[in-house]
Scaffold this motif. Structure first.
Motif, PDB file in Angstrom:
ATOM      1  N   ARG A   1       5.293 -13.141   2.207  1.00  0.00           N
ATOM      2  CA  ARG A   1       4.662 -13.514   3.477  1.00  0.00           C
ATOM      3  C   ARG A   1       3.261 -14.000   3.191  1.00  0.00           C
ATOM      4  O   ARG A   1       2.484 -13.284   2.570  1.00  0.00           O
ATOM      5  CB  ARG A   1       4.555 -12.295   4.396  1.00  0.00           C
ATOM      6  CG  ARG A   1       5.657 -12.197   5.390  1.00  0.00           C
ATOM      7  CD  ARG A   1       5.446 -10.962   6.225  1.00  0.00           C
ATOM      8  NE  ARG A   1       4.858 -11.275   7.509  1.00  0.00           N
ATOM      9  CZ  ARG A   1       3.806 -10.654   8.029  1.00  0.00           C
ATOM     10  NH1 ARG A   1       3.178  -9.730   7.381  1.00  0.00           N
ATOM     11  NH2 ARG A   1       3.375 -10.982   9.228  1.00  0.00           N
TER      12      ARG A   1
ATOM     13  N   SER B   1       6.176  -3.340   6.358  1.00  0.00           N
ATOM     14  CA  SER B   1       5.516  -3.244   7.675  1.00  0.00           C
ATOM     15  C   SER B   1       6.066  -2.098   8.515  1.00  0.00           C
ATOM     16  O   SER B   1       5.307  -1.317   9.099  1.00  0.00           O
ATOM     17  CB  SER B   1       5.683  -4.553   8.453  1.00  0.00           C
ATOM     18  OG  SER B   1       4.960  -5.581   7.838  1.00  0.00           O
TER      19      SER B   1
ATOM     20  N   PRO C   1       0.791  -1.231   0.000  1.00  0.00           N
ATOM     21  CA  PRO C   1       0.000   0.000   0.000  1.00  0.00           C
ATOM     22  C   PRO C   1       0.821   1.278   0.000  1.00  0.00           C
ATOM     23  O   PRO C   1       0.328   2.340  -0.360  1.00  0.00           O
ATOM     24  CB  PRO C   1      -0.825  -0.095   1.289  1.00  0.00           C
ATOM     25  CG  PRO C   1      -0.281  -1.210   2.071  1.00  0.00           C
ATOM     26  CD  PRO C   1       0.588  -2.048   1.200  1.00  0.00           C
TER      27      PRO C   1
ATOM     28  N   LEU D   1       1.075  -7.135  10.435  1.00  0.00           N
ATOM     29  CA  LEU D   1       2.391  -6.659  10.022  1.00  0.00           C
ATOM     30  C   LEU D   1       3.471  -7.586  10.576  1.00  0.00           C
ATOM     31  O   LEU D   1       3.251  -8.299  11.558  1.00  0.00           O
ATOM     32  CB  LEU D   1       2.598  -5.217  10.493  1.00  0.00           C
ATOM     33  CG  LEU D   1       1.573  -4.228   9.919  1.00  0.00           C
ATOM     34  CD1 LEU D   1       1.843  -2.824  10.419  1.00  0.00           C
ATOM     35  CD2 LEU D   1       1.551  -4.247   8.393  1.00  0.00           C
ATOM     36  N   SER D   2       4.619  -7.562   9.929  1.00  0.00           N
ATOM     37  CA  SER D   2       5.676  -8.511  10.314  1.00  0.00           C
ATOM     38  C   SER D   2       6.384  -8.069  11.588  1.00  0.00           C
ATOM     39  O   SER D   2       6.250  -6.929  12.033  1.00  0.00           O
ATOM     40  CB  SER D   2       6.706  -8.616   9.191  1.00  0.00           C
ATOM     41  OG  SER D   2       7.456  -7.422   9.114  1.00  0.00           O
TER      42      SER D   2
ATOM     43  N   PRO E   1       2.521  -1.891  -5.875  1.00  0.00           N
ATOM     44  CA  PRO E   1       1.720  -3.054  -5.466  1.00  0.00           C
ATOM     45  C   PRO E   1       1.494  -3.966  -6.672  1.00  0.00           C
ATOM     46  O   PRO E   1       1.581  -3.521  -7.817  1.00  0.00           O
ATOM     47  CB  PRO E   1       0.395  -2.449  -5.001  1.00  0.00           C
ATOM     48  CG  PRO E   1       0.489  -0.988  -5.181  1.00  0.00           C
ATOM     49  CD  PRO E   1       1.814  -0.628  -5.732  1.00  0.00           C
TER      50      PRO E   1
ATOM     51  N   PHE F   1      -3.037  -7.718  -9.912  1.00  0.00           N
ATOM     52  CA  PHE F   1      -3.516  -9.086  -9.698  1.00  0.00           C
ATOM     53  C   PHE F   1      -4.317  -9.598 -10.889  1.00  0.00           C
ATOM     54  O   PHE F   1      -5.253  -8.940 -11.339  1.00  0.00           O
ATOM     55  CB  PHE F   1      -4.387  -9.167  -8.437  1.00  0.00           C
ATOM     56  CG  PHE F   1      -3.567  -9.200  -7.181  1.00  0.00           C
ATOM     57  CD1 PHE F   1      -3.144 -10.402  -6.640  1.00  0.00           C
ATOM     58  CD2 PHE F   1      -3.180  -8.026  -6.564  1.00  0.00           C
ATOM     59  CE1 PHE F   1      -2.360 -10.437  -5.494  1.00  0.00           C
ATOM     60  CE2 PHE F   1      -2.397  -8.039  -5.419  1.00  0.00           C
ATOM     61  CZ  PHE F   1      -1.988  -9.253  -4.881  1.00  0.00           C
TER      62      PHE F   1
ATOM     63  N   ASN G   1       5.236 -11.837  -8.703  1.00  0.00           N
ATOM     64  CA  ASN G   1       4.864 -12.272  -7.359  1.00  0.00           C
ATOM     65  C   ASN G   1       4.117 -13.597  -7.478  1.00  0.00           C
ATOM     66  O   ASN G   1       2.949 -13.630  -7.829  1.00  0.00           O
ATOM     67  CB  ASN G   1       4.003 -11.151  -6.749  1.00  0.00           C
ATOM     68  CG  ASN G   1       3.320 -11.538  -5.466  1.00  0.00           C
ATOM     69  OD1 ASN G   1       3.644 -12.528  -4.847  1.00  0.00           O
ATOM     70  ND2 ASN G   1       2.353 -10.721  -5.068  1.00  0.00           N
TER      71      ASN G   1
ATOM     72  N   SER H   1       4.959  -4.761 -10.307  1.00  0.00           N
ATOM     73  CA  SER H   1       4.798  -6.126  -9.787  1.00  0.00           C
ATOM     74  C   SER H   1       3.559  -6.787 -10.383  1.00  0.00           C
ATOM     75  O   SER H   1       2.483  -6.196 -10.421  1.00  0.00           O
ATOM     76  CB  SER H   1       4.673  -6.073  -8.260  1.00  0.00           C
ATOM     77  OG  SER H   1       4.232  -7.302  -7.766  1.00  0.00           O
TER      78      SER H   1
ATOM     79  N   SER I   1      10.572  -9.425   4.435  1.00  0.00           N
ATOM     80  CA  SER I   1       9.937 -10.047   5.614  1.00  0.00           C
ATOM     81  C   SER I   1      10.803  -9.832   6.832  1.00  0.00           C
ATOM     82  O   SER I   1      11.846 -10.480   6.995  1.00  0.00           O
ATOM     83  CB  SER I   1       9.672 -11.552   5.448  1.00  0.00           C
ATOM     84  OG  SER I   1       8.545 -11.739   4.631  1.00  0.00           O
ATOM     85  N   GLY I   2      10.381  -8.894   7.661  1.00  0.00           N
ATOM     86  CA  GLY I   2      11.036  -8.691   8.952  1.00  0.00           C
ATOM     87  C   GLY I   2      12.151  -7.662   8.972  1.00  0.00           C
ATOM     88  O   GLY I   2      12.835  -7.543   9.983  1.00  0.00           O
ATOM     89  N   VAL I   3      12.353  -6.902   7.891  1.00  0.00           N
ATOM     90  CA  VAL I   3      13.364  -5.838   7.933  1.00  0.00           C
ATOM     91  C   VAL I   3      12.713  -4.614   8.597  1.00  0.00           C
ATOM     92  O   VAL I   3      11.780  -4.030   8.044  1.00  0.00           O
ATOM     93  CB  VAL I   3      13.867  -5.453   6.514  1.00  0.00           C
ATOM     94  CG1 VAL I   3      14.868  -4.309   6.601  1.00  0.00           C
ATOM     95  CG2 VAL I   3      14.465  -6.653   5.794  1.00  0.00           C
TER      96      VAL I   3
ATOM     97  N   LYS J   1       9.449 -13.093  -6.872  1.00  0.00           N
ATOM     98  CA  LYS J   1       9.220 -13.090  -5.422  1.00  0.00           C
ATOM     99  C   LYS J   1       8.641 -14.450  -5.046  1.00  0.00           C
ATOM    100  O   LYS J   1       7.543 -14.810  -5.476  1.00  0.00           O
ATOM    101  CB  LYS J   1       8.252 -11.957  -5.070  1.00  0.00           C
ATOM    102  CG  LYS J   1       8.081 -11.733  -3.582  1.00  0.00           C
ATOM    103  CD  LYS J   1       7.317 -10.435  -3.359  1.00  0.00           C
ATOM    104  CE  LYS J   1       7.210 -10.061  -1.906  1.00  0.00           C
ATOM    105  NZ  LYS J   1       6.510  -8.775  -1.724  1.00  0.00           N
TER     106      LYS J   1
HETATM  107  C1  LIG Z   1      -0.986  -4.488   3.395  1.00  0.00           C
HETATM  108  C2  LIG Z   1       0.060  -5.196   2.576  1.00  0.00           C
HETATM  109  C3  LIG Z   1      -0.106  -5.325   1.194  1.00  0.00           C
HETATM  110  C4  LIG Z   1       0.839  -5.986   0.425  1.00  0.00           C
HETATM  111  N1  LIG Z   1       0.673  -6.086  -0.932  1.00  0.00           N
HETATM  112  C5  LIG Z   1       1.601  -6.763  -1.667  1.00  0.00           C
HETATM  113  C6  LIG Z   1       1.472  -6.864  -3.077  1.00  0.00           C
HETATM  114  O1  LIG Z   1       0.555  -6.312  -3.701  1.00  0.00           O
HETATM  115  N2  LIG Z   1       2.401  -7.581  -3.746  1.00  0.00           N
HETATM  116  C7  LIG Z   1       3.455  -8.202  -3.125  1.00  0.00           C
HETATM  117  O2  LIG Z   1       4.268  -8.840  -3.794  1.00  0.00           O
HETATM  118  N3  LIG Z   1       3.615  -8.088  -1.792  1.00  0.00           N
HETATM  119  C8  LIG Z   1       2.720  -7.396  -1.063  1.00  0.00           C
HETATM  120  N4  LIG Z   1       2.893  -7.275   0.292  1.00  0.00           N
HETATM  121  C9  LIG Z   1       4.046  -7.941   0.913  1.00  0.00           C
HETATM  122  C10 LIG Z   1       5.197  -6.955   1.132  1.00  0.00           C
HETATM  123  O3  LIG Z   1       5.735  -6.481  -0.080  1.00  0.00           O
HETATM  124  C11 LIG Z   1       6.340  -7.624   1.907  1.00  0.00           C
HETATM  125  O4  LIG Z   1       6.939  -8.630   1.126  1.00  0.00           O
HETATM  126  C12 LIG Z   1       5.876  -8.233   3.226  1.00  0.00           C
HETATM  127  O5  LIG Z   1       5.017  -7.360   3.914  1.00  0.00           O
HETATM  128  C13 LIG Z   1       7.069  -8.581   4.110  1.00  0.00           C
HETATM  129  O6  LIG Z   1       7.877  -7.455   4.330  1.00  0.00           O
HETATM  130  P1  LIG Z   1       7.792  -6.580   5.687  1.00  0.00           P
HETATM  131  O7  LIG Z   1       8.207  -7.449   6.802  1.00  0.00           O
HETATM  132  O8  LIG Z   1       8.757  -5.454   5.448  1.00  0.00           O
HETATM  133  O9  LIG Z   1       6.387  -6.123   5.818  1.00  0.00           O
HETATM  134  C14 LIG Z   1       1.982  -6.563   1.057  1.00  0.00           C
HETATM  135  C15 LIG Z   1       2.152  -6.405   2.437  1.00  0.00           C
HETATM  136  C16 LIG Z   1       1.219  -5.724   3.192  1.00  0.00           C
HETATM  137  C17 LIG Z   1       1.454  -5.566   4.675  1.00  0.00           C
END
Ligand SMILES: Cc1cc2nc3c(=O)[nH]c(=O)nc-3n(C[C@H](O)[C@H](O)[C@H](O)COP(=O)(O)O)c2cc1C
Length: 348
Positions: free
Chosen positions: A205, A277, A28, A224-225, A50, A53, A140, A113, A254-256, A177
């Motif tokens: 994730r 996150s 987002p 959130l992560s 984003p 889809f 993705n 993406s 994931s988790g940074v 991804k």
């Molecule tokens: C609300 C939300 C929407 C997301 N939308 C997408 C998306 O459209 N495409 C995608 O590949 N990942 C999407 N993600 C995943 C993030 O890109 C990221 O890989 C995931 O949140 C882990 O990273 P983080 O720990 O920094 O959050 C989304 C994550 C969140 C929280």
């Protein structure tokens, strides 16, 4: 010690030169131009939009063709349909517009993406995104294979066919991804690269639904992560970096959350650290906090650049990664001693 401000943060990802290894991952944060601009101003090295889809586009196309078919059967009414159809702005059109506007608004690379679940149609969208100015594509591959007839080999083959098709259709660099659930990750990662991917984004994730026990409804809520989730990409990037060589880009996601997290993923061989996150929680300004923490750590540990740190700790130190992993597993289990400092609850 060189001052934190003089540390060189430049990195290369998918052949693109980035001013910083901190990248905003798909989500987002980048779904409007203002959000993208705020992130660029805060110092991210690149942005991932984003995902577009497939299901959304297919649903719209089916809806549109129903409208057209209904129209042709009732000619008088059909006339009414045409203006609506002319004005019809599809999800794909809106996405292309977002990409074009974002490209105009920021000077850093913008990655588009695609969330693909089938082969053919995606090639068309990959080409449109390339024409609209994407600097790279992220594919993705998010699916939960629930069909009991479908074997792991078939799932992998289908995913590889999709990667092959998309990579063959565009000259842009493509990153894939992946989910962490492939049973033979090292082999699959190598095959994704052989299919044409220039980089891997590790890991997607999966959002696990919960149950509301009062209503017995399924609750689909994004959580959130947490920082501990970094362990999975950390391990796999350490394993894959020496196997794939330096020509293939690796992104950790994931988790940074902090500068230390960025240091860790770079040390095991990532080219970039992606965040969503942490920025959703703390706002775009968090990017500059993480950057400062990264600079400070590098300076305090006598690194003058990110390039110097990258891959300095990885499974290259072990000739047999499986034996190393197994030994670590044993060591970790045996380290659990009643009454010692390990007896603390895990992070929530
Ligand atoms: C609300 C939300 C929407 C997301 N939308 C997408 C998306 O459209 N495409 C995608 O590949 N990942 C999407 N993600 C995943 C993030 O890109 C990221 O890989 C995931 O949140 C882990 O990273 P983080 O720990 O920094 O959050 C989304 C994550 C969140 C929280």
């Amino acid at each position: 010690m060189a001052g934190p401000d003089s540390v060189d943060l430049k990195t290369t990802y998918l052949g693109l030169r980035l001013s910083s290894p901190i990248v905003a991952s798909a989500g987002p944060l980048t779904r409007d131009v203002d959000g993208a601009k705020a992130l660029a101003d805060a110092g991210v090295g690149a942005l991932v939009l984003p995902s577009l889809f497939e299901e959304e586009i297919v649903a719209e196309e089916v809806g549109l063709s129903f409208a057209l078919e209904a129209g042709s059967e009732h000619f008088a009414e059909a006339l009414d349909y045409f203006p609506a159809v002319t004005n019809f702005t599809s999800t794909a059109d809106r996405y292309l517009e977002l990409l074009e506007e974002t490209k105009k608004a920021v000077e850093i690379p913008v990655v588009a993406s695609l969330n693909a679940s089938s082969g053919g149609g995606w090639v068309r969208y990959a080409k449109l995104l390339a024409e609209a100015g994407a600097d790279a594509l992220e594919l993705n591959v998010y699916r939960v294979p629930t069909d009991p007839q479908l074997t792991a080999a078939q799932v992998e083959e289908a995913d590889l066919a999709l990667v092959t098709n998309v990579c063959a259709s565009v000259s842009l660099p493509v990153a894939v991804k992946l989910s962490p659930y492939y049973s033979a990750m090292a082999s699959f990662a190598a095959r994704v690269v052989a299919a044409g991917a220039r980089g891997l984004v590790l890991f997607n994730r999966f959002y696990q639904p919960d149950l509301d026990l009062e209503t017995m409804d399924v609750i689909s809520k994004v959580e959130l992560s947490r920082t501990w989730e970094l362990r999975l990409p950390l391990r796999w990037i350490a394993i894959l970096r020496p196997q794939l060589g330096t020509g293939i880009s690796l992104a950790a996601t994931s988790g940074v959350h902090t500068g230390s997290d960025v240091v860790k993923v770079l040390a095991v061989g990532s080219d970039v650290a992606m965040m969503t996150s942490a920025i959703l929680q703390s706002g775009p300004g968090h990017v500059s906090v993480v950057e400062s923490e990264l600079r400070l750590w590098l300076a305090e540990h006598d690194y003058t650049s990110v390039a110097q740190l990258r891959g300095s700790v990885s499974q290259a130190t072990s000739l047999d990664a499986s034996a190393f992993e197994r030994a670590n597993y044993l060591k970790t289990l045996h380290s659990w001693t009643t009454g010692d400092q390990h007896l603390v609850p895990g992070p929530d």
